[in-house]
Design a protein around this motif. Structure first.
Motif, mmCIF file in Angstrom:
data_model
loop_
_atom_site.group_PDB
_atom_site.id
_atom_site.type_symbol
_atom_site.label_atom_id
_atom_site.label_comp_id
_atom_site.label_asym_id
_atom_site.label_seq_id
_atom_site.Cartn_x
_atom_site.Cartn_y
_atom_site.Cartn_z
ATOM 1 N N THR B 28 0.829 -1.207 0.000
ATOM 2 C CA THR B 28 0.000 0.000 0.000
ATOM 3 C C THR B 28 0.865 1.260 0.000
ATOM 4 N N LEU B 29 1.889 1.237 0.843
ATOM 5 C CA LEU B 29 2.762 2.405 0.947
ATOM 6 C C LEU B 29 3.450 2.698 -0.387
ATOM 7 N N LEU B 33 2.792 5.857 -2.994
ATOM 8 C CA LEU B 33 3.833 6.795 -3.416
ATOM 9 C C LEU B 33 3.864 6.879 -4.941
ATOM 10 N N LEU B 34 3.774 5.727 -5.584
ATOM 11 C CA LEU B 34 3.780 5.704 -7.049
ATOM 12 C C LEU B 34 2.545 6.433 -7.595
ATOM 13 N N ALA B 35 1.383 6.142 -6.976
ATOM 14 C CA ALA B 35 0.136 6.764 -7.454
ATOM 15 C C ALA B 35 0.166 8.282 -7.243
ATOM 16 N N PHE B 36 0.731 8.722 -6.121
ATOM 17 C CA PHE B 36 0.806 10.171 -5.866
ATOM 18 C C PHE B 36 1.725 10.854 -6.878
ATOM 19 N N ALA B 92 5.519 -6.169 -9.231
ATOM 20 C CA ALA B 92 4.409 -6.134 -10.192
ATOM 21 C C ALA B 92 3.146 -5.604 -9.518
ATOM 22 N N GLY B 93 2.928 -6.042 -8.277
ATOM 23 C CA GLY B 93 1.738 -5.598 -7.562
ATOM 24 C C GLY B 93 1.757 -4.102 -7.293
ATOM 25 N N VAL B 94 2.911 -3.605 -6.859
ATOM 26 C CA VAL B 94 3.045 -2.173 -6.591
ATOM 27 C C VAL B 94 2.828 -1.369 -7.875
ATOM 28 N N LEU B 164 -6.301 -8.554 -3.718
ATOM 29 C CA LEU B 164 -6.471 -8.985 -5.114
ATOM 30 C C LEU B 164 -5.160 -9.537 -5.675
ATOM 31 N N LEU B 165 -4.059 -9.020 -5.135
ATOM 32 C CA LEU B 165 -2.763 -9.377 -5.698
ATOM 33 C C LEU B 165 -2.359 -10.805 -5.340
ATOM 34 N N LEU B 166 -3.172 -11.493 -4.550
ATOM 35 C CA LEU B 166 -2.891 -12.905 -4.338
ATOM 36 C C LEU B 166 -2.955 -13.629 -5.671
#
Lengths: 259, 219
Positions: B28-29, B33-36, B92-94, B164-166
């Motif tokens: 999440t963190l 950061l990537l999304a921001f 990949a998930g991040v 979901l990333l499972l």
């Protein structure tokens, strides 16, 4: 009088959609001259200032400031519309004060005064701060240097805005109805400050105002605009007391009645 | 399988779940950061006058927002290796979370930027400030604080979508819970505890965001 005026408009046209705001406008302002633009709303006064600030572009005609084209530039011997870099370069000599002050609320008073001098003129922080302190002293707000704009009155904010414009050492100062948003009791202080700037500097000042009394004793010349043209041009005593044009007479009567 | 809640078992699996939760929080963190960052870039590019760039970003945002996060995660994890980009589950998930949420945060920033009065742009222009300073010193410092609560809400929903990333093999808290219940044939304790862990983090976070909202609203 020097040969080249500070500001020259030649055959300037400006349209917004279907409405013509300036039509074949010619205008010349000499260095150090104080010129006031009056006229009904929509007559093009503010557009003249916005064109000088490059916030708008001319549809036809040319604008020169200090002998250099503002609206255009030379490229391979031809006169072409100016690009942003050229406009910014010429515009650097022009400062503007707005009706709504437009101080940066996220900066202190000092921050507002040193941002452009350090980033645009390349002054060091110490030099810019020293100059900011001098200017704040001049506008009577030395003790507010670390304050944030939101904590100042409208009149104080406008004086800071004037100091911010002067910090760039402009040759030309544009004043766009700078007392219109102020409470009546704060107007006098701002106008007194402007008179002092007018008396003690040789800055060319172009001013849009509805303060007829101020226009009378501050200006060297008053221009009456109507329908995108200058319809009357004269010294304030003549134009404001004994206008020749019926439109000027009507306009002045309406302004004086409205107070 | 016996009914009832086994406290001893619940206590025994807590450390494993906690390790899974740490992965969830880390994803999440980093995703936030990537999304921001990316969302801000998208928003600024969309205000710029380079028409081609503007349209490319616009098209990407529209397309990406219209497809599910799960599909995007699969594509990043399983299709990118075909073009020579192999990422682990976490990376990949991040990337999937960051790209997906950047398309939403860019809209949030855009609204914040549009709320900065035109007079601020004009004053900056009147001072001949270079474009970089107009953005960094004038516009963004006014736009971003106003949108922090909205960004915070996206962080919370991202946190809840990490499981979901499972699908791409990320061993986060729900994966751990599923593994534990498969081993012990006791699904109640692991899954309940996983849910409670989400609640323990989401709820206080949403209270913080609401406080932030009230503060920026009052300004």
């Amino acid at each position: 009088m020097p040969a080249e005026p500070m500001i020259v408009f030649e055959g300037v046209h400006k349209r917004f959609g279907d409405s013509v705001v300036l039509s074949d406008l010619d205008l010349a302002v000499d260095p150090g001259e104080h010129v006031t633009l009056i006229g009904p709303s929509g007559s093009g006064k503010t557009t003249i200032l916005r064109l000088l600030m490059c916030l708008e572009r001319v549809d036809a005609g040319t604008i020169r400031v200090g002998g250099r084209y503002l609206s255009h530039m030379h490229r391979r011997g031809e006169l072409v519309p100016a690009d942003e870099k050229h406009s910014r370069d010429v515009r650097r000599r022009i400062g503007m004060v707005f009706q709504q002050f437009n101080l940066f609320p996220n900066m202190s008073v000092l921050g507002n005064l040193i941002e452009a001098p350090t980033r645009v003129l390349g002054l060091s922080r110490a030099e810019a701060t020293e100059r900011a302190a001098e200017l704040l002293d001049m506008v009577g707000l030395a003790e507010k240097i670390d304050e944030h704009p939101a904590r100042l009155s409208g009149g104080q904010q406008q004086r800071v805005a004037i100091a911010r414009a002067l910090a760039m050492r402009p040759d030309v100062l544009l004043l766009d109805e700078i007392t219109s948003a102020l409470d009546p009791e704060l107007v006098a202080g701002v106008l007194r400050l402007l008179r002092r700037i007018g008396d003690t500097t040789d800055i060319t000042i172009l001013c849009v105002t509805h303060e007829i009394g101020f226009a009378r004793d501050f200006s060297d010349r008053v221009l009456m605009l109507d329908g995108g043209r200058v319809i009357e041009d004269g010294p304030p005593d003549q134009l404001l007391r004994e206008p020749r044009q019926p439109r000027t007479k009507e306009f002045l009567a309406a302004v004086l009645e409205g107070r | 399988m016996t009914g009832g809640w086994d406290w001893a078992y619940a206590v025994e699996i807590l450390p494993a779940l906690w390790r899974g939760l740490q992965v969830t929080l880390l994803a999440t963190l980093l995703g936030s950061l990537l999304a921001f960052g990316l969302g801000l870039v998208f928003a600024v590019v969309q205000r710029n006058r380079v028409a081609v760039l503007h349209r490319v970003v616009w098209a990407f945002v529209q397309f990406w927002r219209s497809t599910p996060l799960l599909v995007q995660a699969y594509v990043i994890y399983q299709v990118l290796p075909d073009v020579g980009i192999t990422l682990g589950s976490l990376a990949a998930g991040v990337l999937a979370l960051g790209l997906h949420y950047a398309c939403y945060t860019s809209e949030v920033y855009r609204a914040g930027i549009e709320a900065v009065p035109p007079g601020q742009w004009e004053a900056a222009a009147a001072l001949s400030l270079p474009r970089s300073r107009v953005w960094l010193a004038v516009v963004l410092p006014q736009a971003v604080p106003r949108v922090l609560p909205a960004l915070g809400n996206y962080v919370i929903s991202m946190f809840k979508e990490v499981p979901l990333l499972l699908a791409i093999g990320l061993v986060e808290v729900v994966t751990v819970a599923r593994q534990l219940s498969a081993e012990s044939f006791r699904p109640v304790e692991p899954l309940t505890l996983a849910g409670i862990l989400f609640l323990l983090i989401s709820y206080p976070a949403s209270v913080v965001v609401r406080r932030l909202e009230r503060r920026t609203g009052a300004r």
